[in-house]
Scaffold this active site. Structure first.
Site, PDB file in Angstrom:
ATOM      1  N   LYS A 264       0.806  -1.218   0.000  1.00  0.00           N
ATOM      2  CA  LYS A 264       0.000   0.000   0.000  1.00  0.00           C
ATOM      3  C   LYS A 264       0.847   1.280   0.000  1.00  0.00           C
ATOM      4  O   LYS A 264       0.466   2.274  -0.616  1.00  0.00           O
ATOM      5  CB  LYS A 264      -0.984  -0.012   1.173  1.00  0.00           C
ATOM      6  CG  LYS A 264      -2.112  -1.029   0.959  1.00  0.00           C
ATOM      7  CD  LYS A 264      -3.181  -0.904   2.005  1.00  0.00           C
ATOM      8  CE  LYS A 264      -4.357  -1.803   1.657  1.00  0.00           C
ATOM      9  NZ  LYS A 264      -5.481  -1.654   2.574  1.00  0.00           N
ATOM     10  N   ASP A 301     -10.181   2.990   1.616  1.00  0.00           N
ATOM     11  CA  ASP A 301     -10.472   2.231   2.843  1.00  0.00           C
ATOM     12  C   ASP A 301     -11.327   3.040   3.815  1.00  0.00           C
ATOM     13  O   ASP A 301     -12.295   2.530   4.385  1.00  0.00           O
ATOM     14  CB  ASP A 301      -9.170   1.816   3.542  1.00  0.00           C
ATOM     15  CG  ASP A 301      -8.558   0.571   2.912  1.00  0.00           C
ATOM     16  OD1 ASP A 301      -9.294  -0.192   2.269  1.00  0.00           O
ATOM     17  OD2 ASP A 301      -7.333   0.375   3.062  1.00  0.00           O
TER      18      ASP A 301
HETATM   19  P1  NAP Z   1      -1.385  -4.837  10.434  1.00  0.00           P
HETATM   20  O1  NAP Z   1      -0.852  -3.628   9.797  1.00  0.00           O
HETATM   21  O2  NAP Z   1      -0.573  -6.086  10.445  1.00  0.00           O
HETATM   22  O3  NAP Z   1      -1.765  -4.483  11.959  1.00  0.00           O
HETATM   23  C1  NAP Z   1      -2.149  -5.484  12.854  1.00  0.00           C
HETATM   24  C2  NAP Z   1      -2.695  -4.842  14.125  1.00  0.00           C
HETATM   25  O4  NAP Z   1      -3.164  -5.918  14.964  1.00  0.00           O
HETATM   26  C3  NAP Z   1      -1.652  -4.082  14.928  1.00  0.00           C
HETATM   27  O5  NAP Z   1      -2.284  -3.049  15.624  1.00  0.00           O
HETATM   28  C4  NAP Z   1      -1.149  -5.165  15.881  1.00  0.00           C
HETATM   29  O6  NAP Z   1      -0.583  -4.654  17.064  1.00  0.00           O
HETATM   30  C5  NAP Z   1      -2.446  -5.858  16.210  1.00  0.00           C
HETATM   31  N1  NAP Z   1      -2.217  -7.210  16.716  1.00  0.00           N
HETATM   32  C6  NAP Z   1      -1.872  -8.306  16.003  1.00  0.00           C
HETATM   33  N2  NAP Z   1      -1.760  -9.380  16.824  1.00  0.00           N
HETATM   34  C7  NAP Z   1      -2.047  -8.934  18.079  1.00  0.00           C
HETATM   35  C8  NAP Z   1      -2.108  -9.554  19.354  1.00  0.00           C
HETATM   36  N3  NAP Z   1      -1.846 -10.862  19.490  1.00  0.00           N
HETATM   37  N4  NAP Z   1      -2.441  -8.798  20.424  1.00  0.00           N
HETATM   38  C9  NAP Z   1      -2.707  -7.489  20.287  1.00  0.00           C
HETATM   39  N5  NAP Z   1      -2.666  -6.842  19.106  1.00  0.00           N
HETATM   40  C10 NAP Z   1      -2.337  -7.557  18.018  1.00  0.00           C
HETATM   41  O7  NAP Z   1      -2.790  -5.288   9.774  1.00  0.00           O
HETATM   42  P2  NAP Z   1      -3.874  -4.304   9.134  1.00  0.00           P
HETATM   43  O8  NAP Z   1      -3.629  -4.150   7.684  1.00  0.00           O
HETATM   44  O9  NAP Z   1      -3.986  -3.080   9.968  1.00  0.00           O
HETATM   45  O10 NAP Z   1      -5.200  -5.204   9.247  1.00  0.00           O
HETATM   46  C11 NAP Z   1      -5.780  -5.459  10.517  1.00  0.00           C
HETATM   47  C12 NAP Z   1      -7.070  -6.249  10.331  1.00  0.00           C
HETATM   48  O11 NAP Z   1      -8.024  -5.466   9.619  1.00  0.00           O
HETATM   49  C13 NAP Z   1      -6.894  -7.531   9.525  1.00  0.00           C
HETATM   50  O12 NAP Z   1      -7.662  -8.540  10.118  1.00  0.00           O
HETATM   51  C14 NAP Z   1      -7.465  -7.182   8.173  1.00  0.00           C
HETATM   52  O13 NAP Z   1      -7.987  -8.321   7.483  1.00  0.00           O
HETATM   53  C15 NAP Z   1      -8.561  -6.221   8.543  1.00  0.00           C
HETATM   54  N6  NAP Z   1      -8.917  -5.297   7.447  1.00  0.00           N
HETATM   55  C16 NAP Z   1     -10.205  -5.309   7.020  1.00  0.00           C
HETATM   56  C17 NAP Z   1     -10.593  -4.445   6.014  1.00  0.00           C
HETATM   57  C18 NAP Z   1     -12.020  -4.475   5.557  1.00  0.00           C
HETATM   58  O14 NAP Z   1     -12.287  -4.018   4.428  1.00  0.00           O
HETATM   59  N7  NAP Z   1     -12.941  -4.930   6.376  1.00  0.00           N
HETATM   60  C19 NAP Z   1      -9.655  -3.562   5.441  1.00  0.00           C
HETATM   61  C20 NAP Z   1      -8.351  -3.565   5.913  1.00  0.00           C
HETATM   62  C21 NAP Z   1      -7.986  -4.441   6.932  1.00  0.00           C
HETATM   63  P3  NAP Z   1       0.996  -4.401  17.176  1.00  0.00           P
HETATM   64  O15 NAP Z   1       1.248  -3.074  16.572  1.00  0.00           O
HETATM   65  O16 NAP Z   1       1.265  -4.454  18.631  1.00  0.00           O
HETATM   66  O17 NAP Z   1       1.655  -5.527  16.429  1.00  0.00           O
END
Ligand code: NAP
Length: 471
Positions: A264, A301
């Protein structure tokens, strides 16, 4: 009067289907390889070889279907004065790719239409493709990964899966795929067979991994629903291949891209211009290629997130009160920017790794207050919107641990996670009687602006699509 494709090629059938052209296909059963070998041994100019073969196919089917339009197509690859045929072994594929690496070859695509056993029209397209140099190990890796697909390709590579192999391409997507669809549609239009005279459009979603993406299901649903000629494909694109892939596909006329992890930010950087919201979010998920090949980066988004809450959140209003946003990863940026733009007066932000939340707060707005991960429940009574942007609650991951007992009764709870559609957070909120909205809608609504830009129509998010994507 019918239109018949004299071929069994899945790719050509798929392109004709996506062009919304009524047709059937019949295999001509000719010995292509031997005919080609004898043409080569007779010294036939390479440009004429696919023409002769396309004609053989069309003529054979046309003689038994006198009243139909019959299309024959053929494609050869020419390099160093040699004609390459479909590889019949891994060793052959390896030798072909090694010979092509670092050089420019030609793909010659011939299209011939017959009627009444007579040729009525022909078109030959020549595409020039320059392949990057490749080490023996890279060739070996390619053969291992793409052998199955390569067997069915006259080129021995599958351009639609491996555009990054090329440093420069002069040609058009459909000619490279082996069928000059725009010219065929124009001919049929002039001859009152088809009323479509437009070139089908191609859009791709790039990411790694990409096989889980629901975007092709969604965009193909909209294409079909709106009778639009085109296709939306997924290409697994590792980080190192990203900009090469975008540039090559833009060169061959691909209309745009969706971009997902991990591209991205790179997508924003390679674009020629950026929308305000993409700049604010600092990342792009949608790229639009104009007719001169210039790339506009957008980020939909946040638009998808707010539209989902507006459509499915009942009387929810972004400015009704503060929000608590859980998570500070890539997706959180768009949520924060869009909530602030929509009028949310204050956002409490918490993340397991506090420094990431602090960085976002400093970068984006002093309306974002960072709170401790272990103290998030203390803020629940004063918020109107609760958003989980972490991956917690996703299938295969632990649930987000939070008790909603003290949450303000008027608050809306939403989760970005959409696999499962009903996450543990949403299940708990529903049981306690809160207004909840699933993340599927965000996925669907974020696709709307891209589809509109690429294909010219604003698509509708309807129940059938929600079911299709949730299934
Ligand atoms: P990302 O950049 O990898 O961020 C992951 C986030 O989850 C970070 O805040 C991370 O915290 C936290 N996390 C992961 N494991 C954790 C744990 N065990 N305990 C506490 N916090 C934890 O991923 P992203 O792109 O932001 O996506 C996040 C989610 O949103 C995904 O499930 C994705 O599929 C979903 N999403 C959905 C849409 C939609 O259209 N509905 C769009 C985009 C994303 P740390 O910083 O501490 O690692």
């Amino acid at each position: 009067m019918d239109f018949i494709l004299a071929s069994q090629s899945k790719t050509r059938c798929c392109i004709l289907r996506n062009a919304a052209l009524p047709f059937c296909n019949i295999s001509p059963n000719i010995d292509e390889l031997n005919i080609m070998k004898s043409l080569v041994s007779e010294g036939t100019p390479h440009r004429d070889i696919p023409n002769v073969l396309a004609e053989f196919k069309a003529k054979k089917i046309s003689s038994k279907n006198i009243d139909s339009w019959v299309l024959g197509c053929d494609q050869i690859l020419s390099l160093d004065g040699e004609v390459f045929s479909k590889p019949d072994s891994k060793a052959q594929l390896s030798a072909n790719i090694s010979q092509m690496a670092g050089k420019t070859h030609q793909l010659i695509t011939a299209n011939v239409i017959y009627k009444g056993a007579k040729p009525m029209w022909r078109h030959t397209a020549v595409s020039n493709l320059t392949m990057h140099p490749m080490s023996p190990l890279e060739v070996q890796n390619f053969v291992t990964k793409f052998w199955l697909e390569a067997q069915n390709s006259s080129a021995g590579y599958c351009f639609e899966k491996t555009p990054h192999l090329f440093s420069k391409v002069k040609g058009n997507w459909f000619d490279i795929m082996g069928i000059s669809i725009s010219q065929i549609l124009n001919f049929l239009h002039q001859n009152n067979y088809a009323n479509i005279a437009t070139t089908p459009k191609i859009v791709a979603v790039l990411g790694s991994p990409i096989s889980h993406s629901r975007s092709p299901i969604m965009h193909r649903y909209w294409l079909q629903k709106n009778n639009i000629c085109g296709d939306y494909i997924a290409i697994d694109t590792p980080e190192k291949n990203f900009s090469n892939t975008v540039n090559v596909l833009a060169e061959v006329g691909v209309s745009g891209f969706n971009v997902t992890l991990p591209h991205k930010e790179a997508a924003l950087n390679l674009s020629h211009s950026k929308t305000k919201r993409a700049l604010e979010i600092g990342a792009a998920n949608t790229l639009i290629v104009d007719s001169s090949g210039n790339i506009l980066a957008d980020n939909t988004d946040g638009y998808g997130f707010i539209s989902n809450l507006e459509a499915n959140g009942g009387s929810w209003l972004p400015n009704a009160g503060p929000a608590l946003v859980i998570g500070a990863g890539g997706a959180a940026r768009a949520i924060l920017v869009s909530l602030l733009a929509a009028g949310t007066p204050q956002i409490y932000l918490t993340n397991r790794t506090k420094s990431r939340a602090q960085n976002l707060s400093v970068e984006l707005s002093d309306k974002i207050e960072v709170i401790d991960w272990d103290e998030k429940e203390e803020w629940l009574s004063r918020i109107s919107t609760l958003v989980n942007t972490t991956s917690l609650g996703m299938t295969g991951k632990p649930a987000l641990t939070i008790s909603l007992k003290t949450l303000n009764k008027k608050a809306l709870v939403t989760d970005l996670v959409y696999t499962p559609v009903k996450t543990p957070l949403l299940t708990q909120a529903e049981k306690l009687g809160f207004n909840t909205v699933s993340g599927v809608g965000m996925l669907l609504y974020q696709g709307v602006p891209g589809f509109h830009q690429w294909f010219g129509l604003p698509p509708k998010v309807d129940l059938e699509l929600v079911k299709l994507v949730s299934g």
